[in-house]
Write a protein that holds these residues in place. Sequence first.
Motif: not given
Length: 263
Positions: A9-15, A58-61, A129-135, A142-146
Amino acid sequence: MPDVTAPYQPGTPCWVDLAAPDQQAAIDFYSDVFGWTGEIGPPEYGGYAVCRLDDKPVAGIMAAVPMDDQPAPPTVWTTYLASADADATGQAINSAGGTVVMPVVDVMTLGRMSIAADPTGAVFGVWQAVDFPGAGIVNQHGALIWNELNTTDRDAAAAFYKAALGIDSEAMEGAEDYFALSVNDRPVGGMQSMPSALPPGTPSHWLTYFAVADTDGTVAKVTAGGGSALKEPFDMIAGRMAVVTDPQGATFAVIAPQPLNGS
C-alpha cells in the motif's frame, strides 16, 4: 505469513538497499550473516545486486560510486516507501516541505524511483512498482521486519509524512515516547525523537531492522565478519534487539521478535 503476496500500500516501506564502496564484500558479509544469496548484477542494471532469501527478493546492494557530477552515495541502508505515482509523490514531497534529492527515474521495466529528504533531513526512497513490487519475503530470519524514523523534530516529521505519503502516526501503547507509523490503520514502521545515546549532531535518519532467530548469535556473526555492535543485545517490548554496523560502516538493527499472542 512471511511471503508477500499482495501489493504494498502507498506509504508502506517496501524495499531497502545498501550502497557500499566494496559491493562484493558487502554481498559476502550479508550472505554470511543472514543466509542471503546474491551476485553483482549485469551492466544494464548498473551492477545492482538483488539479494534473495528462500529464492525471494529481500534487499538490494549496489556499488557506492559517483554518478555524473554527483559524489558517491553514503554507505547507508535506504528505506523505500511505496507510491502509486512517483511523480505525484514528488510534488507532494515538495509541497509538504521536503526535498526531492534525485528526481524520478525509470528503472528498466521494474518500476520508477526517486530519492527524497524530509524537512528534518532524513533521506528515503520512493518506489512506484511496475514489474517489481519490492521485498518478496519479510518478518522472518534475515528479512526486513521494521523501519524506524529517528528524527530531530518529531512533530514536523509526523506532519510531513502524513501530507506527502498519507502515513499516520500515533503513540504506541506500552512504549514511552515511541510512535507507530501506520497506513490504513496498519502499523508499518516506527518513529521516535533522536535517542540521547547517539552522538550529538547525528542527523535524522531511517533505521532498517532485520528479523533474526537469535540476536546474540547474529551479533557474534556480525563482529566475526568485521562489523561492530553499537548497542549490544538487550530485551525490549518487541523482542531482543541490537544495533550494529557492517565492516564498511552501514548501520542496521537486528531483532528476535516476541511471539505474538504468546504463540
